[in-house]
Design a protein around this motif. Structure first.
Motif, PDB file in Angstrom:
ATOM      1  N   MET A  15       0.894  -1.065  -0.153  1.00 13.04           N
ATOM      2  CA  MET A  15      -0.128   0.127   0.082  1.00 13.04           C
ATOM      3  C   MET A  15       1.040   1.354  -0.077  1.00 13.04           C
ATOM      4  O   MET A  15       0.574   2.120  -0.581  1.00 13.04           O
ATOM      5  CB  MET A  15      -0.810  -0.070   1.338  1.00 13.04           C
ATOM      6  CG  MET A  15      -1.901  -1.387   1.173  1.00 13.04           C
ATOM      7  SD  MET A  15      -2.993  -1.516   0.059  1.00 13.04           S
ATOM      8  CE  MET A  15      -4.523  -0.183   0.513  1.00 13.04           C
ATOM      9  N   LEU A  16       2.020   1.491   0.530  1.00 13.13           N
ATOM     10  CA  LEU A  16       2.674   2.581   0.569  1.00 13.13           C
ATOM     11  C   LEU A  16       3.524   2.783  -0.788  1.00 13.13           C
ATOM     12  O   LEU A  16       3.739   3.763  -1.104  1.00 13.13           O
ATOM     13  CB  LEU A  16       4.060   2.088   1.489  1.00 13.13           C
ATOM     14  CG  LEU A  16       3.618   2.138   3.221  1.00 13.13           C
ATOM     15  CD1 LEU A  16       4.768   1.627   4.029  1.00 13.13           C
ATOM     16  CD2 LEU A  16       3.040   3.217   3.614  1.00 13.13           C
ATOM     17  N   PHE A  18       2.099   2.827  -3.715  1.00 11.38           N
ATOM     18  CA  PHE A  18       1.094   3.773  -4.458  1.00 11.38           C
ATOM     19  C   PHE A  18       1.526   5.233  -4.024  1.00 11.38           C
ATOM     20  O   PHE A  18       1.384   5.753  -4.967  1.00 11.38           O
ATOM     21  CB  PHE A  18      -0.450   3.734  -3.796  1.00 11.38           C
ATOM     22  CG  PHE A  18      -0.786   2.039  -4.161  1.00 11.38           C
ATOM     23  CD1 PHE A  18      -0.192   1.301  -5.224  1.00 11.38           C
ATOM     24  CD2 PHE A  18      -1.842   1.569  -3.321  1.00 11.38           C
ATOM     25  CE1 PHE A  18      -0.814   0.002  -5.413  1.00 11.38           C
ATOM     26  CE2 PHE A  18      -2.333   0.095  -3.811  1.00 11.38           C
ATOM     27  CZ  PHE A  18      -1.579  -0.571  -4.607  1.00 11.38           C
ATOM     28  N   ALA A  19       1.708   5.754  -2.645  1.00 10.95           N
ATOM     29  CA  ALA A  19       2.137   6.827  -2.189  1.00 10.95           C
ATOM     30  C   ALA A  19       3.578   7.184  -3.032  1.00 10.95           C
ATOM     31  O   ALA A  19       3.791   8.342  -3.549  1.00 10.95           O
ATOM     32  CB  ALA A  19       2.118   7.218  -0.842  1.00 10.95           C
ATOM     33  N   ARG A  22       3.317   7.930  -6.635  1.00  8.87           N
ATOM     34  CA  ARG A  22       2.668   9.619  -6.921  1.00  8.87           C
ATOM     35  C   ARG A  22       4.067  10.567  -6.699  1.00  8.87           C
ATOM     36  O   ARG A  22       4.209  11.316  -7.050  1.00  8.87           O
ATOM     37  CB  ARG A  22       1.709   9.784  -6.050  1.00  8.87           C
ATOM     38  CG  ARG A  22       0.872  10.966  -6.195  1.00  8.87           C
ATOM     39  CD  ARG A  22      -0.564  11.117  -5.344  1.00  8.87           C
ATOM     40  NE  ARG A  22      -1.285  10.137  -5.922  1.00  8.87           N
ATOM     41  CZ  ARG A  22      -1.683   9.064  -5.326  1.00  8.87           C
ATOM     42  NH1 ARG A  22      -1.280   8.842  -4.145  1.00  8.87           N
ATOM     43  NH2 ARG A  22      -2.627   8.381  -5.704  1.00  8.87           N
ATOM     44  N   TYR A  38      -8.205  -5.034  -0.978  1.00  6.73           N
ATOM     45  CA  TYR A  38      -7.457  -4.076  -0.346  1.00  6.73           C
ATOM     46  C   TYR A  38      -8.150  -2.996   0.538  1.00  6.73           C
ATOM     47  O   TYR A  38      -8.989  -2.062   0.038  1.00  6.73           O
ATOM     48  CB  TYR A  38      -6.691  -3.412  -1.875  1.00  6.73           C
ATOM     49  CG  TYR A  38      -6.088  -4.305  -2.510  1.00  6.73           C
ATOM     50  CD1 TYR A  38      -4.739  -4.560  -2.358  1.00  6.73           C
ATOM     51  CD2 TYR A  38      -6.581  -4.780  -3.786  1.00  6.73           C
ATOM     52  CE1 TYR A  38      -3.916  -5.431  -3.113  1.00  6.73           C
ATOM     53  CE2 TYR A  38      -5.940  -5.700  -4.498  1.00  6.73           C
ATOM     54  CZ  TYR A  38      -4.516  -6.066  -4.158  1.00  6.73           C
ATOM     55  OH  TYR A  38      -4.023  -6.961  -5.168  1.00  6.73           O
ATOM     56  N   LEU A  41      -8.327   1.003   0.273  1.00  8.03           N
ATOM     57  CA  LEU A  41      -7.880   1.444  -1.313  1.00  8.03           C
ATOM     58  C   LEU A  41      -8.218   2.763  -1.638  1.00  8.03           C
ATOM     59  O   LEU A  41      -7.559   3.610  -2.263  1.00  8.03           O
ATOM     60  CB  LEU A  41      -8.164   0.328  -2.307  1.00  8.03           C
ATOM     61  CG  LEU A  41      -7.671   0.362  -3.608  1.00  8.03           C
ATOM     62  CD1 LEU A  41      -6.278   0.336  -3.682  1.00  8.03           C
ATOM     63  CD2 LEU A  41      -8.476  -0.681  -4.350  1.00  8.03           C
ATOM     64  N   GLU A  43      -8.861   5.436   0.000  1.00  7.47           N
ATOM     65  CA  GLU A  43      -8.229   6.421   0.680  1.00  7.47           C
ATOM     66  C   GLU A  43      -6.630   6.793   0.021  1.00  7.47           C
ATOM     67  O   GLU A  43      -5.985   7.833   0.098  1.00  7.47           O
ATOM     68  CB  GLU A  43      -7.853   6.196   2.286  1.00  7.47           C
ATOM     69  CG  GLU A  43      -8.998   6.249   3.043  1.00  7.47           C
ATOM     70  CD  GLU A  43     -10.003   5.047   3.062  1.00  7.47           C
ATOM     71  OE1 GLU A  43      -9.629   4.106   2.458  1.00  7.47           O
ATOM     72  OE2 GLU A  43     -11.041   5.088   3.546  1.00  7.47           O
ATOM     73  N   THR A  44      -6.120   6.033  -0.876  1.00  7.91           N
ATOM     74  CA  THR A  44      -4.840   5.754  -1.324  1.00  7.91           C
ATOM     75  C   THR A  44      -5.000   6.873  -2.444  1.00  7.91           C
ATOM     76  O   THR A  44      -3.946   7.384  -3.050  1.00  7.91           O
ATOM     77  CB  THR A  44      -4.393   4.631  -1.928  1.00  7.91           C
ATOM     78  OG1 THR A  44      -5.266   4.197  -2.846  1.00  7.91           O
ATOM     79  CG2 THR A  44      -4.312   3.578  -0.518  1.00  7.91           C
ATOM     80  N   VAL A  46      -5.280   5.893  -5.673  1.00  2.08           N
ATOM     81  CA  VAL A  46      -5.031   5.014  -6.583  1.00  2.08           C
ATOM     82  C   VAL A  46      -6.130   4.935  -7.374  1.00  2.08           C
ATOM     83  O   VAL A  46      -7.235   4.629  -7.325  1.00  2.08           O
ATOM     84  CB  VAL A  46      -4.454   3.765  -6.206  1.00  2.08           C
ATOM     85  CG1 VAL A  46      -5.441   2.536  -5.819  1.00  2.08           C
ATOM     86  CG2 VAL A  46      -3.461   3.071  -7.494  1.00  2.08           C
TER      87      VAL A  46
END
Length: 416
Positions: A15-16, A18-19, A22, A38, A41, A43-44, A46
């Motif tokens: 999950m990290l 994805f940030a 970006r 997920y 998801l 909140e990410t 993505v």
């Protein structure tokens, strides 16, 4: 600039990442067959592309749906071969598909490393194409007890078992050969690997490769639960090794990657050190799981996940670290839970987090989750990440934090 993730780890570095994508100026896109897998998801931020990630022409789907693609990657062991094949078809950076396939198939990996004369245990691949009892009998005529029996294509220590009798070997091989799909719904090979037990301290060598040049980022000391299962319960970085031992492990990891044909990316090479020789346990063609990238970042500031993403995008990676502070992670496991136990809550989180040198305390098991004696990484309940001026104080801090965490278990209604 789209950076496509073909599935992902459902927690931790997955999950990290994805940030991280970006932050590198790309748009993270998650290609997944099941977005509901997920948690968090949405909140990410993505972009989600729902599609079949186990079968079919993924490269065509990505071209049709996304247009411009800068890279294809994953943090999930189950999808590294799909990523290598798809990246190759799209003309994007990545490893040769045959190299990644050799890493994923532990039996093929063993054959290649033994042919290159790397230190190896005795081993044999058990297939469904011949009489099982005959295969096991012939295998145990050349592999001494105790031995390890494992699936050739799974991950997370799932179904990796130390066997001490021929009956145990036969029963576990029969179980593995009867398996048809893995936890991600992919067809499993239905084969088993039997190998001699490597009795020695365990490490992972975190490697960085670009155009066939392999460099060691650092070495992690690993602790696992007692047999018969081998669940990783603690990671410490950097491993407290003398220079000769560290050099041996790093050089053996380089030889293994070269033999397998790995050319690019971050790899996680699990090894044991026995009589000053490095024995490869397995090679994972992706960044380490088990929150190891976060531990390394805590220790020295180097971000393995960022390096992984940069290589997928064809970007240069930062210089390797030179200064390290001891850091580690300890996992919370259930000890002798009653049958059919489920998790009510985990107490003591605030007290553990208040300890000096503790950086994070995370509960990963949701209330209502089934709790059992740990057989794989999926049975972990949470973890503590900490740093300290020296290794002794690091272990003391991790022990103290775990002692403060109290899993509260209950049994479902009607179970006595």
């Amino acid at each position: 600039m789209n950076l496509v993730f073909v599935e992902s780890n459902t927690t931790g570095s997955g999950m990290l990442a994805f940030a991280g994508a970006r932050a590198l100026g790309s748009t993270p896109v998650l290609a997944t067959a099941d977005p509901s897998r997920y948690a968090g998801l949405a909140e990410t931020g993505v972009r989600v592309l729902a599609c079949d990630t186990n079968e079919g022409d993924l490269a065509r789907v990505l071209r049709d749906e996304l247009g411009e693609i800068a890279g294809v990657t994953t943090t999930s062991e189950f999808y590294v071969t799909t990523v290598a094949r798809t990246a190759g078809e799209l003309g994007l950076p990545g490893n040769p598909p045959e190299a990644v396939a050799a890493c994923r198939d532990k039996g093929r990996m063993r054959r290649i490393l033994a042919a290159e004369r790397l230190p190896s245990p005795a081993f044999e691949v058990i297939t469904p194409d011949d009489d099982l009892e005959r295969q096991v009998q012939a295998t145990l005529a050349r592999i001494a007890m105790p031995c390890v029996v494992k699936p050739v294509d799974d991950t997370g220590s799932l179904d990796v078992v130390l066997c001490t009798t021929s009956q145990e070997v036969l029963a576990h091989c029969r179980k593995l050969l009867g398996s048809t799909v893995n936890v991600r719904g992919q067809r499993s090979s239905g084969t088993a690997l039997v190998e001699g037990y490597l009795n020695g301290p365990e490490f992972s060598v975190e490697m960085l490769s670009a155009r066939g040049a392999h460099r060691c980022v650092g070495i992690v000391a690993k602790q696992v639960t007692p047999p018969p299962s081998f669940v990783e319960c603690r990671h410490v970085f950097p491993a407290p090794l003398d220079d000769d031992a560290a050099r041996t492990l790093a050089q053996t990891a380089c030889r293994a990657l070269a033999a397998l044909g790995v050319t690019d990316g971050v790899t996680h090479v699990e090894m044991k050190l026995i009589d000053r020789r490095g024995y490869v346990v397995e090679v994972n063609a992706r960044p380490a799981g088990g929150m190891i990238p976060q531990v390394i970042r805590t220790s020295c500031g180097f971000d393995l996940v960022e390096a992984h993403l940069r290589l997928a995008l064809g970007l240069p990676v930062p210089p390797l670290p030179e200064i390290f502070l001891p850091a580690g992670i300890a996992f919370l496991l259930a000890h002798d839970p009653p049958p059919d136990a489920v998790l009510a809550e985990i107490g003591g989180v605030e007290h553990a987090l208040a300890l000096e040198h503790v950086d994070a305390v995370t509960v990963t098991a949701a209330p209502g989750s089934a709790v059992r004696h740990a057989r794989s990484s999926y049975d972990r309940l949470g973890h503590v990440i900490a740093h300290a001026p020296d290794h002794a104080r690091l272990h003391g801090t991790l022990d103290a934090a775990l002692d403060l965490l109290r899993p509260v278990l209950r049994q479902p209604m009607g179970v006595r």
